[in-house]
Design a protein around this motif. Structure first.
Motif, PDB file in Angstrom:
ATOM      1  N   ASN A 170       0.712  -1.335   0.099  1.00  0.00           N
ATOM      2  CA  ASN A 170      -0.115  -0.117  -0.065  1.00  0.00           C
ATOM      3  C   ASN A 170       0.889   1.348   0.005  1.00  0.00           C
ATOM      4  N   GLY A 203      11.434   6.900   3.734  1.00  0.00           N
ATOM      5  CA  GLY A 203      11.425   5.469   3.562  1.00  0.00           C
ATOM      6  C   GLY A 203      10.827   5.291   2.286  1.00  0.00           C
ATOM      7  N   LYS A 204       9.956   4.404   2.131  1.00  0.00           N
ATOM      8  CA  LYS A 204       9.246   3.906   0.899  1.00  0.00           C
ATOM      9  C   LYS A 204       8.343   4.958   0.483  1.00  0.00           C
ATOM     10  N   ILE A 205       7.374   5.248   1.711  1.00  0.00           N
ATOM     11  CA  ILE A 205       6.362   6.233   1.357  1.00  0.00           C
ATOM     12  C   ILE A 205       6.832   7.818   1.038  1.00  0.00           C
ATOM     13  N   ASP A 228      16.070  12.182   8.156  1.00  0.00           N
ATOM     14  CA  ASP A 228      15.919  10.617   8.369  1.00  0.00           C
ATOM     15  C   ASP A 228      17.055  10.212   8.870  1.00  0.00           C
ATOM     16  N   PRO A 229      17.306  10.045  10.148  1.00  0.00           N
ATOM     17  CA  PRO A 229      18.659   9.920  10.552  1.00  0.00           C
ATOM     18  C   PRO A 229      19.261   8.267  10.018  1.00  0.00           C
ATOM     19  N   PHE A 230      18.403   7.674   9.416  1.00  0.00           N
ATOM     20  CA  PHE A 230      18.832   6.155   9.209  1.00  0.00           C
ATOM     21  C   PHE A 230      19.336   6.242   7.620  1.00  0.00           C
ATOM     22  N   ILE A 279       6.985   8.259   9.135  1.00  0.00           N
ATOM     23  CA  ILE A 279       7.763   7.502  10.123  1.00  0.00           C
ATOM     24  C   ILE A 279       6.896   6.685  10.753  1.00  0.00           C
ATOM     25  N   THR A 325       9.429   8.777  18.174  1.00  0.00           N
ATOM     26  CA  THR A 325       8.614   9.618  17.481  1.00  0.00           C
ATOM     27  C   THR A 325       7.260   9.830  17.930  1.00  0.00           C
ATOM     28  N   CYS A 331      -0.265  10.952   7.627  1.00  0.00           N
ATOM     29  CA  CYS A 331      -0.841   9.928   7.049  1.00  0.00           C
ATOM     30  C   CYS A 331       0.133   8.600   7.451  1.00  0.00           C
ATOM     31  N   ARG A 391       1.267   7.519  11.361  1.00  0.00           N
ATOM     32  CA  ARG A 391       0.545   6.687  12.556  1.00  0.00           C
ATOM     33  C   ARG A 391       0.110   7.667  13.406  1.00  0.00           C
ATOM     34  N   ASP A 443      -4.681  11.664   8.704  1.00  0.00           N
ATOM     35  CA  ASP A 443      -5.566  10.279   8.414  1.00  0.00           C
ATOM     36  C   ASP A 443      -5.494   9.478   9.296  1.00  0.00           C
ATOM     37  N   HIS A 482      -8.474   6.994   8.441  1.00  0.00           N
ATOM     38  CA  HIS A 482      -7.551   5.965   8.223  1.00  0.00           C
ATOM     39  C   HIS A 482      -7.554   5.400   6.700  1.00  0.00           C
ATOM     40  N   GLY A 503      -5.530   5.741   4.288  1.00  0.00           N
ATOM     41  CA  GLY A 503      -4.254   5.753   3.277  1.00  0.00           C
ATOM     42  C   GLY A 503      -4.039   4.560   2.466  1.00  0.00           C
ATOM     43  N   ALA A 504      -4.512   3.682   3.047  1.00  0.00           N
ATOM     44  CA  ALA A 504      -4.425   2.350   2.332  1.00  0.00           C
ATOM     45  C   ALA A 504      -5.567   1.862   1.515  1.00  0.00           C
TER      46      ALA A 504
HETATM   47  N1  LIG Z   1      -2.381   5.678   6.765  1.00  0.00           N
HETATM   48  C1  LIG Z   1      -2.165   4.630   6.030  1.00  0.00           C
HETATM   49  O1  LIG Z   1      -3.311   3.870   6.035  1.00  0.00           O
HETATM   50  C2  LIG Z   1      -0.804   4.002   6.174  1.00  0.00           C
HETATM   51  C3  LIG Z   1      -0.601   3.238   5.084  1.00  0.00           C
HETATM   52  C4  LIG Z   1       0.832   2.626   4.956  1.00  0.00           C
HETATM   53  C5  LIG Z   1       1.674   2.888   5.962  1.00  0.00           C
HETATM   54  N2  LIG Z   1       1.457   3.670   6.930  1.00  0.00           N
HETATM   55  C6  LIG Z   1       2.580   4.201   7.828  1.00  0.00           C
HETATM   56  O2  LIG Z   1       3.426   5.037   7.272  1.00  0.00           O
HETATM   57  C7  LIG Z   1       4.648   5.186   7.903  1.00  0.00           C
HETATM   58  C8  LIG Z   1       5.831   4.825   6.734  1.00  0.00           C
HETATM   59  O3  LIG Z   1       5.718   3.823   6.121  1.00  0.00           O
HETATM   60  P1  LIG Z   1       7.056   3.228   4.927  1.00  0.00           P
HETATM   61  O4  LIG Z   1       6.212   2.074   4.333  1.00  0.00           O
HETATM   62  O5  LIG Z   1       7.343   4.315   4.309  1.00  0.00           O
HETATM   63  O6  LIG Z   1       7.911   2.846   5.952  1.00  0.00           O
HETATM   64  P2  LIG Z   1       9.280   2.649   5.812  1.00  0.00           P
HETATM   65  O7  LIG Z   1       9.945   1.682   6.833  1.00  0.00           O
HETATM   66  O8  LIG Z   1       9.780   2.320   4.257  1.00  0.00           O
HETATM   67  O9  LIG Z   1      10.118   4.099   6.205  1.00  0.00           O
HETATM   68  C9  LIG Z   1      10.141   4.972   7.312  1.00  0.00           C
HETATM   69  C10 LIG Z   1      11.464   5.900   7.440  1.00  0.00           C
HETATM   70  O10 LIG Z   1      11.265   6.403   8.696  1.00  0.00           O
HETATM   71  C11 LIG Z   1      12.347   6.451   9.167  1.00  0.00           C
HETATM   72  N3  LIG Z   1      12.604   6.702  10.444  1.00  0.00           N
HETATM   73  C12 LIG Z   1      12.442   5.789  11.375  1.00  0.00           C
HETATM   74  N4  LIG Z   1      12.425   6.457  12.688  1.00  0.00           N
HETATM   75  C13 LIG Z   1      12.632   7.775  12.276  1.00  0.00           C
HETATM   76  C14 LIG Z   1      12.719   8.897  13.229  1.00  0.00           C
HETATM   77  N5  LIG Z   1      12.898   9.022  14.459  1.00  0.00           N
HETATM   78  N6  LIG Z   1      13.033  10.049  12.466  1.00  0.00           N
HETATM   79  C15 LIG Z   1      12.836  10.152  11.116  1.00  0.00           C
HETATM   80  N7  LIG Z   1      12.809   9.044  10.207  1.00  0.00           N
HETATM   81  C16 LIG Z   1      12.899   8.054  10.975  1.00  0.00           C
HETATM   82  C17 LIG Z   1      13.167   5.241   8.662  1.00  0.00           C
HETATM   83  O11 LIG Z   1      14.664   5.154   8.561  1.00  0.00           O
HETATM   84  C18 LIG Z   1      12.631   4.873   7.398  1.00  0.00           C
HETATM   85  O12 LIG Z   1      13.303   5.353   6.385  1.00  0.00           O
HETATM   86  C19 LIG Z   1       4.651   3.972   8.686  1.00  0.00           C
HETATM   87  O13 LIG Z   1       4.246   4.552   9.910  1.00  0.00           O
HETATM   88  C20 LIG Z   1       3.404   3.077   8.253  1.00  0.00           C
HETATM   89  O14 LIG Z   1       2.780   2.535   9.331  1.00  0.00           O
HETATM   90  C21 LIG Z   1       0.248   4.301   6.826  1.00  0.00           C
END
Ligand SMILES: NC(=O)c1ccc[n+]([C@@H]2O[C@H](COP(=O)([O-])OP(=O)(O)OC[C@H]3O[C@@H](n4cnc5c(N)ncnc54)[C@H](O)[C@@H]3O)[C@@H](O)[C@H]2O)c1
Ligand SMILES: O=C(O)CC[C@@H](O)C(=O)O
Length: 526
Positions: A96, A148-150, A169-171, A201, A207, A228, A230, A254, A278, A280-281
């Motif tokens: 998603n 990250g991905k989103i 993004d510290p990582f 995140i 966080t 969008c 958590r 969201d 909620h 997003g997905a």
């Molecule tokens: N609203 C929705 O329906 C919905 C749908 C999908 C995902 N999400 C949420 O979206 C968020 C992101 O998902 P994703 O798939 O991109 O995850 P991901 O793991 O690909 O990316 C998360 C990123 O956050 C970074 N990160 C972690 N801790 C951090 C911090 N303290 N400060 C800054 N960056 C930090 C990580 O390094 C990573 O690059 C998640 O919380 C996921 O649960 C929500």
């Protein structure tokens, strides 16, 4: 047949996959007590975000092997409790991504142009063009927290809309951020400079309430914030206060600290606040993706195969896992075989990865070998999740060696188990990428595919011995499917590997050992 409970609304594509291997019950909206009451009947549970899988539910799920979360976040599952019980927890980390990223982008544009309120006003019969003058996103600064991905997909689209991109993004590395067109900055700078802030995140202790009265005070009065990711990353009372006081211009959420959203000041705010439940997905595409992704993993685990996105076993990308899967089955078979040959309690397991395997990730193979090794002791209780813990608790020392030189096969796996009753070893390889072959037993070269029921003998290579063993088994009505002898020198010691059609009847092993020339015999069920 296995039984799967689907307790949240899941796309039919997932149910169809599960139905190939299991009886599927769809029961949506169960109360916690109702779920606890029935979960004991099920081998697998498939959920989205509504079902809360607490420790209590996990303990009542005495048959549970896998919990599948059709989505990313597993914050509604007590993962440590599942791990302790050896239950695999899987999710769909990417199914998603696009849906969530597009929702965040839609929120940014909807906030900028007051779409929800303008729409509502026209539907009420008005034609008010003055109240909804918006702002352009072109040339504005977007601060992305979590690349990250989103976050990365949001960055790509936002760049195309002409936005300037800052990211925190510290990582991730500066190079990675630059590839996506983002300038990696400290959080405070992002807060100070961004016109729009979007959060991508996970919710972690670091966080939680990252956006609070103090951090909100650092933002521009024209800033708009989107969550969008958590609920709980934003402290909602502080956000509502900041918007009311004009400290920031608006927010689109969201996700919420508590879902469904109950009484909240945010509900009473005007067009500067957009709230979605909620969603997003919630696209047709994402729901098909996550349902298929998770249902396939549940199917695989119920068939005894590893899952590609288990959150509580070593994470491997789907490509790596697809490539390793046959080798994991090889490792498990060899572990099971060497465990039975060694008998008693195994104290040391030597694992040698040879050829192309030597350059591969070894952890999944070690886990698979341990799962096989412990199968005799733990049966269905051991799995990819708990095999390492169980081995450690039993004091099994694992020694891993690698040898990249390629001999007869592209990759071979050699296991040597030393236990209270002595040392035994087996080596195996894959033929045609998937077919498992035993290539060595106790140092004697053979080439046989393993079968469910096998007998191995250690004997002297001398005339008549095969005939005598064949007659003996025949006299007990044991049908031999295949037989092969492995020897190093003519008339020296040798190993015989027999595949038989049924389990060896009780007592016959002792008769086999009495055959002149046979020094030892083992029966194995794989
Ligand atoms: N609203 C929705 O329906 C919905 C749908 C999908 C995902 N999400 C949420 O979206 C968020 C992101 O998902 P994703 O798939 O991109 O995850 P991901 O793991 O690909 O990316 C998360 C990123 O956050 C970074 N990160 C972690 N801790 C951090 C911090 N303290 N400060 C800054 N960056 C930090 C990580 O390094 C990573 O690059 C998640 O919380 C996921 O649960 C929500
Ligand atoms: O709609 C859902 O299942 C929630 C999706 C999302 O929050 C996730 O974590 O994947």
């Amino acid at each position: 047949m296995s039984k799967v409970l689907v307790s949240d609304s899941i796309d039919q594509a997932g149910i169809d996959i599960l139905s190939q291997v299991a009886t599927v019950d769809v029961k949506i909206g169960l109360k916690p007590a109702e779920l606890r009451e029935i979960i004991g009947e099920y081998d697998a549970l498939m959920i989205r975000s509504s079902t809360r899988v607490t420790q209590e539910i996990i303990e009542a799920g005495t048959q549970l092997k896998i919990i599948g979360r059709a989505g990313v976040g597993v914050d509604n599952v007590d993962v440590p409790a599942a791990t302790r019980r050896g239950i695999v927890v899987v999710n769909s980390p990417e199914g998603n991504t696009i849906a969530a990223a597009e929702h965040a982008l839609a929120m940014i544009l909807a906030l900028s142009r007051h779409i929800p309120d303008a729409n509502a006003s026209v539907k009420r019969g008005a034609w008010d063009r003055n109240s909804f003058v918006g702002a352009e996103v072109y040339k504005k600064t977007l601060g992305i927290v979590g690349l990250g991905k989103i976050g990365s997909h949001v960055a790509n689209v936002a760049r195309a809309m002409g936005m300037k991109l800052l990211a925190y993004d510290p990582f991730i590395s500066t190079e990675r951020a630059e590839q996506i067109g983002c300038q990696l900055v400290e959080l405070d700078l992002l807060f100070q400079q961004a016109d729009y802030i979007t959060l991508h995140i996970p919710k972690t202790p670091e966080t939680t309430h990252l956006i609070n009265a103090v951090t909100l005070a650092k933002m521009k009065p024209t800033a708009r914030i989107v969550n969008c990711a958590r609920g709980g990353i934003i402290e909602e009372s502080a956000l509502a206060a900041a918007i009311k006081a004009g400290k920031i211009a608006g927010a689109a959420l969201d996700v919420f600290e508590s879902e469904p959203l109950g009484e909240s000041e945010l509900r009473s705010l005007g067009k500067e606040v957009i709230l979605t439940p909620h969603l997003g997905a919630s696209t047709a595409e994402a729901q098909v993706n996550v349902a298929i992704d998770v249902a396939e993993q549940i199917r695989d685990v119920l068939l005894g195969l590893p899952a590609r996105s288990a959150v509580n076993i070593p994470g491997l990308g789907p490509d790596v896992l697809e490539e390793l899967k046959p080798y994991m089955q090889l490792a498990e078979t060899l572990g099971n075989l060497v465990g039975q040959l060694a008998g008693g309690r195994v104290e040391v397991l030597n694992i040698r990865l040879q050829g192309e395997l030597a350059t591969n990730k070894s952890q999944p193979l070690v886990v698979a070998a341990l799962k096989g090794l412990l199968y005799q002791a733990l049966r269905e209780r051991v799995n990819y999740v708990n095999a390492s813990i169980e081995a450690k608790e039993r004091g099994i020392r694992v020694i891993e060696t690698r040898d990249a030189s390629i001999r007869d096969y592209a990759g071979t796996l050699h296991l040597e188990a030393t236990g209270t009753l002595g040392t035994h070893s087996v080596t195996g390889a894959l033929l045609g990428e998937r077919e498992i072959h035993l290539t060595d037993v106790d140092g004697f070269p053979i080439n046989v595919p393993p079968s469910k029921y096998m007998v191995f003998t250690l004997h002297r290579d001398m005339p008549g011995i095969i005939g005598k063993l064949g007659s003996l088994l025949g006299s007990f009505n044991v049908n031999i499917a295949s037989m092969q002898v492995g020897r190093k020198i003519v008339r020296g010691d040798a190993v015989m590997a027999l595949s038989i059609d049924d389990p060896l009847p009780e007592g016959i092993l002792d008769e086999i050992i009495k055959v002149p020339g046979i020094r030892d015999a083992y029966t194995v069920t794989l």
